[in-house]
Enzyme design. Structure first.
Site, PDB file in Angstrom:
ATOM      1  N   ARG A  46       0.855  -1.200   0.000  1.00 44.72           N
ATOM      2  CA  ARG A  46       0.000   0.000   0.000  1.00 44.72           C
ATOM      3  C   ARG A  46       0.881   1.238   0.000  1.00 44.72           C
ATOM      4  NH1 ARG A  46      -1.326   1.582   4.644  1.00 44.72           N
ATOM      5  NH2 ARG A  46      -2.086  -0.418   5.402  1.00 44.72           N
ATOM      6  N   ASP A 170      -8.217  19.871 -13.019  1.00 51.63           N
ATOM      7  CA  ASP A 170      -8.560  18.557 -13.552  1.00 51.63           C
ATOM      8  C   ASP A 170      -8.230  18.615 -15.042  1.00 51.63           C
ATOM      9  OD1 ASP A 170      -9.754  16.334 -14.685  1.00 51.63           O
ATOM     10  OD2 ASP A 170     -11.444  16.331 -13.293  1.00 51.63           O
ATOM     11  N   LYS A 195      -8.934   7.799 -18.822  1.00 53.82           N
ATOM     12  CA  LYS A 195      -9.293   8.403 -20.100  1.00 53.82           C
ATOM     13  C   LYS A 195      -8.070   8.437 -21.029  1.00 53.82           C
ATOM     14  CE  LYS A 195     -12.998   8.873 -17.599  1.00 53.82           C
ATOM     15  NZ  LYS A 195     -13.308  10.090 -16.860  1.00 53.82           N
TER      16      LYS A 195
HETATM   17  C1  LIG Z   1     -13.811  10.393 -15.565  1.00 54.85           C
HETATM   18  C2  LIG Z   1     -13.482  11.692 -14.963  1.00 54.85           C
HETATM   19  C3  LIG Z   1     -13.219  11.822 -13.590  1.00 54.85           C
HETATM   20  C4  LIG Z   1     -13.315  10.642 -12.643  1.00 54.85           C
HETATM   21  O1  LIG Z   1     -12.355   9.692 -12.891  1.00 54.85           O
HETATM   22  P1  LIG Z   1     -12.562   8.105 -12.606  1.00 54.85           P
HETATM   23  O2  LIG Z   1     -11.284   7.527 -13.068  1.00 54.85           O
HETATM   24  O3  LIG Z   1     -13.761   7.664 -13.380  1.00 54.85           O
HETATM   25  O4  LIG Z   1     -12.793   7.985 -11.128  1.00 54.85           O
HETATM   26  C5  LIG Z   1     -12.879  13.068 -13.110  1.00 54.85           C
HETATM   27  N1  LIG Z   1     -12.825  14.151 -13.911  1.00 54.85           N
HETATM   28  C6  LIG Z   1     -13.093  14.064 -15.228  1.00 54.85           C
HETATM   29  C7  LIG Z   1     -13.026  15.294 -16.061  1.00 54.85           C
HETATM   30  C8  LIG Z   1     -13.444  12.852 -15.793  1.00 54.85           C
HETATM   31  O5  LIG Z   1     -13.730  12.777 -17.105  1.00 54.85           O
END
Ligand SMILES: *Cc1c(COP(=O)(O)O)cnc(C)c1O
Length: 379
Positions: A46, A170, A195
């Protein structure tokens, strides 16, 4: 090192024990010690895992940071950032925030005393006016989802710094190939590596990248103390995906540009959202802070009934109807019922997210096939 070299080499060395050119998957939960406290820097998985450590070095390099902290999902990465705060603190976020991010802030942390407010961040003056006495964190997402608005990262981070407020960007929709928020003054970059970074729709993963050593240490402490760490196999898959990040994102952006132009010229399409258009309200900012304009395109049909939207959403063959984005394959989605269903309808409509809005994540297929696929459904 330039970006295309970093994706292949940054932080990555052949395995010293075998010469394996690919980073091994260290599928172990613990590490042997010669005597109590006498070990090779690894005690428990961890806390530290060699596959994860290589990935963290590579990700730090891609965002021009000094440290990266990996998590089992993008939302687990967000969760770690929120844990830097305490009850009574406020997060000020973009108003068309990713639905899952909104849900966590409001429904998980709201009852713990976290305050969150949502403002239009495309105008830096609005952001400054919205800062309150308890604001401790600015949550920027750009391009935003699914309206593809652009926030001027440099301008908003400068305001935050003046007020002693931490900034998070983000960067999921842009990927590190298109945009590097730390260079523009952000404190923390967040990615859902599920993504573009992973890029093959086969793993859920998240990460944070920072430049400040103390902030990095606090986030590593939370990573270990809260425990939402990714497994070594997932880290391996992300490392493999990264090797072609620049090639995939470049092709996806080129395809998206052609599709945006095709949609804009179509007689049945009412509105196309894509920051590459000269008439996009934030085009100049996009041009300044992004290398290309991204591979996400949203649009509304002139016939904005659910039936017309459904015909497209369920009629395409190459664009698969699915949540998520950023993979090599093209996806089509309906934000109102899918990614943004957790946001109240009146909030959605305020930012133009209608019930008939369609969102495309453009992949790396041949663009003429993609356009033909859409054309057959839009008519
Ligand atoms: C998908 C996404 C998230 C969340 O990520 P996960 O890997 O699904 O937990 C956060 N911000 C954006 C812009 C996203 O497209």
């Amino acid at each position: 090192m330039k970006f295309a070299t970093k994706v292949i080499h940054a932080g990555i060395e052949p395995d010293p024990s075998t010469g394996a050119i690919m980073t091994p998957i260290f599928q172990t939960s613990t590490y042997v010690q010669a005597a109590p406290g006498d070990h090779k820097g690894y005690e428990y998985a961890r806390t530290q895992n060699p596959t994860r450590a290589v990935l963290e070095k590579n990700l730090a390099a891609l965002e021009n940071g000094t440290d990266a902290i990996c998590f089992s999902s993008g939302l687990a990465a967000q969760d770690a950032v929120i844990k830097l705060l305490k009850s009574g603190d406020e997060v000020l976020s973009v108003n068309d925030l990713y639905g899952g991010s909104y849900r966590q802030m409001v429904r998980v942390y709201g009852p713990w005393g976290l305050k969150s407010r949502y403002v239009d961040m495309t105008d830096a003056a609005t952001v400054e006016a919205a800062i309150g006495p308890d604001t401790r964190l600015l949550w920027i997402e750009t391009p935003t989802n699914p309206m593809l608005s652009i926030v001027d990262i440099e301008a908003v981070c400068a305001i935050a710094r003046k007020h002693g407020i931490l900034t998070v960007v983000d960067n999921t929709f842009a990927s590190p190939f298109l945009q590097n928020p730390l260079d523009l003054g952000a404190d923390i970059v967040l990615h859902s590596a599920t993504k573009y970074i992973g890029g093959h729709s086969d793993v859920v993963h998240g990460c944070l990248i920072v430049r400040d050593a103390e902030l990095g240490q606090r986030l590593h402490f939370i990573q270990n103390a809260s425990g939402a760490v990714p497994g070594p196999q997932d880290c391996f898959l992300i490392l493999r995906g990264i090797k072609t990040l620049h090639l995939r994102v470049q092709r996806s952006c080129e395809n998206a540009a052609a599709i945006a132009e095709y949609l804009a010229a179509h007689s049945k399409v009412a509105k196309v959202y894509w920051p590459g258009f000269a008439h996009h309200p934030n085009h100049a900012v996009a041009k300044k802070q992004m290398r290309m304009f991204g591979a996400m395109v949203s649009f509304d049909l002139k016939d904005n009934t659910p039936e017309a939207a459904n015909k497209v959403l369920s009629g395409t063959h190459l664009f698969s109807l699915a949540e998520s984005l950023g993979g090599v394959e093209s996806l089509i989605g309906h934000p109102a019922s899918m990614t943004h269903a957790s946001i109240p309808r009146e909030e959605r409509l305020k930012v133009g997210l209608t019930d008939s809005l369609i969102r495309l994540s453009v992949g790396v297929e041949d663009v003429s096939d993609l356009i033909a696929d859409l054309d057959a459904c839009i008519g």
